[in-house]
Motif scaffolding. Sequence first.
Motif, PDB file in Angstrom:
ATOM      1  N   ASP A   1       7.788 -15.366  -0.042  1.00 24.32           N
ATOM      2  CA  ASP A   1       7.056 -14.614   0.979  1.00 24.32           C
ATOM      3  C   ASP A   1       8.008 -13.719   1.768  1.00 24.32           C
ATOM      4  O   ASP A   1       7.672 -12.581   2.119  1.00 24.32           O
ATOM      5  N   GLU A   2       9.210 -14.227   2.038  1.00 26.61           N
ATOM      6  CA  GLU A   2      10.203 -13.435   2.760  1.00 26.61           C
ATOM      7  C   GLU A   2      10.613 -12.210   1.943  1.00 26.61           C
ATOM      8  O   GLU A   2      10.789 -11.106   2.481  1.00 26.61           O
ATOM      9  N   THR A   3      10.752 -12.397   0.640  1.00 23.48           N
ATOM     10  CA  THR A   3      11.102 -11.280  -0.238  1.00 23.48           C
ATOM     11  C   THR A   3      10.016 -10.213  -0.221  1.00 23.48           C
ATOM     12  O   THR A   3      10.300  -9.015  -0.141  1.00 23.48           O
ATOM     13  N   VAL A   4       8.761 -10.633  -0.309  1.00 25.39           N
ATOM     14  CA  VAL A   4       7.649  -9.685  -0.275  1.00 25.39           C
ATOM     15  C   VAL A   4       7.669  -8.885   1.018  1.00 25.39           C
ATOM     16  O   VAL A   4       7.499  -7.651   1.014  1.00 25.39           O
ATOM     17  N   GLN A   5       7.903  -9.555   2.143  1.00 25.08           N
ATOM     18  CA  GLN A   5       7.932  -8.866   3.434  1.00 25.08           C
ATOM     19  C   GLN A   5       9.049  -7.828   3.488  1.00 25.08           C
ATOM     20  O   GLN A   5       8.866  -6.720   3.999  1.00 25.08           O
ATOM     21  N   ARG A   6      10.219  -8.177   2.938  1.00 28.35           N
ATOM     22  CA  ARG A   6      11.344  -7.249   2.967  1.00 28.35           C
ATOM     23  C   ARG A   6      11.097  -6.044   2.058  1.00 28.35           C
ATOM     24  O   ARG A   6      11.464  -4.917   2.399  1.00 28.35           O
ATOM     25  N   VAL A   7      10.478  -6.285   0.914  1.00 29.07           N
ATOM     26  CA  VAL A   7      10.146  -5.176   0.017  1.00 29.07           C
ATOM     27  C   VAL A   7       9.139  -4.247   0.687  1.00 29.07           C
ATOM     28  O   VAL A   7       9.282  -3.016   0.658  1.00 29.07           O
ATOM     29  N   GLN A   8       8.112  -4.823   1.293  1.00 30.40           N
ATOM     30  CA  GLN A   8       7.095  -4.011   1.959  1.00 30.40           C
ATOM     31  C   GLN A   8       7.698  -3.194   3.088  1.00 30.40           C
ATOM     32  O   GLN A   8       7.344  -2.019   3.276  1.00 30.40           O
TER      33      GLN A   8
ATOM     34  N   CYS B   1       7.160   5.257   2.004  1.00 31.54           N
ATOM     35  CA  CYS B   1       7.289   6.077   0.799  1.00 31.54           C
ATOM     36  C   CYS B   1       6.003   6.183  -0.012  1.00 31.54           C
ATOM     37  O   CYS B   1       5.960   6.883  -1.019  1.00 31.54           O
ATOM     38  N   GLY B   2       4.959   5.493   0.391  1.00 29.47           N
ATOM     39  CA  GLY B   2       3.709   5.559  -0.356  1.00 29.47           C
ATOM     40  C   GLY B   2       3.690   4.711  -1.616  1.00 29.47           C
ATOM     41  O   GLY B   2       2.807   4.847  -2.449  1.00 29.47           O
ATOM     42  N   CYS B   3       4.693   3.834  -1.772  1.00 31.52           N
ATOM     43  CA  CYS B   3       4.746   2.978  -2.959  1.00 31.52           C
ATOM     44  C   CYS B   3       3.686   1.888  -2.897  1.00 31.52           C
ATOM     45  O   CYS B   3       3.283   1.459  -1.817  1.00 31.52           O
ATOM     46  N   THR B   4       3.264   1.449  -4.047  1.00 32.50           N
ATOM     47  CA  THR B   4       2.317   0.347  -4.150  1.00 32.50           C
ATOM     48  C   THR B   4       3.085  -0.935  -4.446  1.00 32.50           C
ATOM     49  O   THR B   4       3.820  -1.003  -5.424  1.00 32.50           O
ATOM     50  N   VAL B   5       2.928  -1.925  -3.582  1.00 33.14           N
ATOM     51  CA  VAL B   5       3.589  -3.216  -3.767  1.00 33.14           C
ATOM     52  C   VAL B   5       2.542  -4.234  -4.192  1.00 33.14           C
ATOM     53  O   VAL B   5       1.566  -4.464  -3.483  1.00 33.14           O
TER      54      VAL B   5
ATOM     55  N   ILE C   1      10.470 -12.371 -17.060  1.00 33.85           N
ATOM     56  CA  ILE C   1      10.829 -13.001 -15.789  1.00 33.85           C
ATOM     57  C   ILE C   1      11.107 -14.477 -16.029  1.00 33.85           C
ATOM     58  O   ILE C   1      10.266 -15.207 -16.546  1.00 33.85           O
ATOM     59  N   ARG C   2      12.288 -14.918 -15.636  1.00 33.77           N
ATOM     60  CA  ARG C   2      12.680 -16.320 -15.819  1.00 33.77           C
ATOM     61  C   ARG C   2      12.799 -17.066 -14.499  1.00 33.77           C
ATOM     62  O   ARG C   2      12.835 -18.286 -14.471  1.00 33.77           O
ATOM     63  N   ALA C   3      12.932 -16.346 -13.407  1.00 33.93           N
ATOM     64  CA  ALA C   3      13.070 -16.974 -12.097  1.00 33.93           C
ATOM     65  C   ALA C   3      12.413 -16.083 -11.054  1.00 33.93           C
ATOM     66  O   ALA C   3      12.304 -14.872 -11.226  1.00 33.93           O
ATOM     67  N   VAL C   4      11.946 -16.691  -9.970  1.00 30.02           N
ATOM     68  CA  VAL C   4      11.334 -15.948  -8.868  1.00 30.02           C
ATOM     69  C   VAL C   4      12.024 -16.339  -7.561  1.00 30.02           C
ATOM     70  O   VAL C   4      12.591 -17.435  -7.468  1.00 30.02           O
ATOM     71  N   PRO C   5      11.974 -15.450  -6.578  1.00 28.49           N
ATOM     72  CA  PRO C   5      11.335 -14.140  -6.593  1.00 28.49           C
ATOM     73  C   PRO C   5      12.095 -13.134  -7.452  1.00 28.49           C
ATOM     74  O   PRO C   5      13.305 -13.239  -7.615  1.00 28.49           O
ATOM     75  N   ALA C   6      11.348 -12.174  -7.997  1.00 30.12           N
ATOM     76  CA  ALA C   6      11.942 -11.112  -8.807  1.00 30.12           C
ATOM     77  C   ALA C   6      11.252  -9.801  -8.458  1.00 30.12           C
ATOM     78  O   ALA C   6      10.049  -9.780  -8.185  1.00 30.12           O
ATOM     79  N   ILE C   7      12.019  -8.719  -8.463  1.00 28.67           N
ATOM     80  CA  ILE C   7      11.501  -7.406  -8.083  1.00 28.67           C
ATOM     81  C   ILE C   7      11.562  -6.487  -9.295  1.00 28.67           C
ATOM     82  O   ILE C   7      12.619  -6.299  -9.894  1.00 28.67           O
ATOM     83  N   VAL C   8      10.415  -5.908  -9.644  1.00 27.13           N
ATOM     84  CA  VAL C   8      10.306  -4.986 -10.765  1.00 27.13           C
ATOM     85  C   VAL C   8       9.794  -3.654 -10.236  1.00 27.13           C
ATOM     86  O   VAL C   8       8.805  -3.608  -9.499  1.00 27.13           O
TER      87      VAL C   8
ATOM     88  N   ALA D   1      17.424  -4.824   0.131  1.00 26.78           N
ATOM     89  CA  ALA D   1      16.123  -4.311  -0.300  1.00 26.78           C
ATOM     90  C   ALA D   1      16.012  -2.821  -0.019  1.00 26.78           C
ATOM     91  O   ALA D   1      15.542  -2.046  -0.864  1.00 26.78           O
ATOM     92  N   ASP D   2      16.475  -2.394   1.159  1.00 21.10           N
ATOM     93  CA  ASP D   2      16.424  -0.974   1.503  1.00 21.10           C
ATOM     94  C   ASP D   2      17.239  -0.144   0.518  1.00 21.10           C
ATOM     95  O   ASP D   2      16.767   0.863  -0.010  1.00 21.10           O
ATOM     96  N   ALA D   3      18.487  -0.565   0.286  1.00 21.71           N
ATOM     97  CA  ALA D   3      19.375   0.198  -0.600  1.00 21.71           C
ATOM     98  C   ALA D   3      18.869   0.173  -2.043  1.00 21.71           C
ATOM     99  O   ALA D   3      18.875   1.197  -2.733  1.00 21.71           O
TER     100      ALA D   3
END
Length: 209
Positions: A147-154, A160-164, A179-186, A202-204
């Motif tokens: 959940d923390e990863t999702v918040q940081r990505v969002q 930028c108008g990206c869809t998460v 995907i072998r492990a989570v969280p993972a960002i694609v 996440a920003d960079a």
Amino acid sequence: MAKQAGVKVSTLRYYDARGLLSPAYRTESGYRLYTPDQLERLRFIQEAKRLGLSLRQIAQILQSSDAGDAPCERVAPLFRRMAARLDERITQLQARRDALEYALAHAHCGQESSPCRLVSLAVDYQRRCRTMARLIEVFTAGCPLCDETVQRVQQAVAQCGCTVVTRAPDSPEAQQYGIRAVPAIVVEGQLLFTGVPTQAQADALLRRA
């Protein structure tokens, strides 16, 4: 009696015909009689349907419970898939709403050059967003770190108008991307990061992607 409990007889017969609910017994005149436990089972079925579960899925849950098993382990990944689909749907609806609001806000600009300027403005807005935006998928098991990863990505892509979209680790997309492990960002089908990024990471990462 069903009538005394405020339940329509047609409702009881509907679930009875599908094997989800059986009367405790029948009177000599053919009336179906249901116990309070069975009426509680009916309420469970109806509320499960409102959550979006199909009758087939509800039947499997009830069969597992009736057999003395705990169905929650099988329901948990189902709920994750349902939540991911809802997230995707919510994102699509939000994008549509943004297009409508944009059209209403800019309807006074320019000349009428189509059957309806409002529709043209909304369509143009959607086209620009599809061209500029990227699809970012976060594979999550629903744990606090995920959940923390999702918040940081969002937060990283808020402007930028990206869809998460969040997806379950057993989803078809997870198999497709390996995907072998989570969280993972694609991002746009490319696995970029596995683990919990800091906000700076996440920003960079997403600015470079």
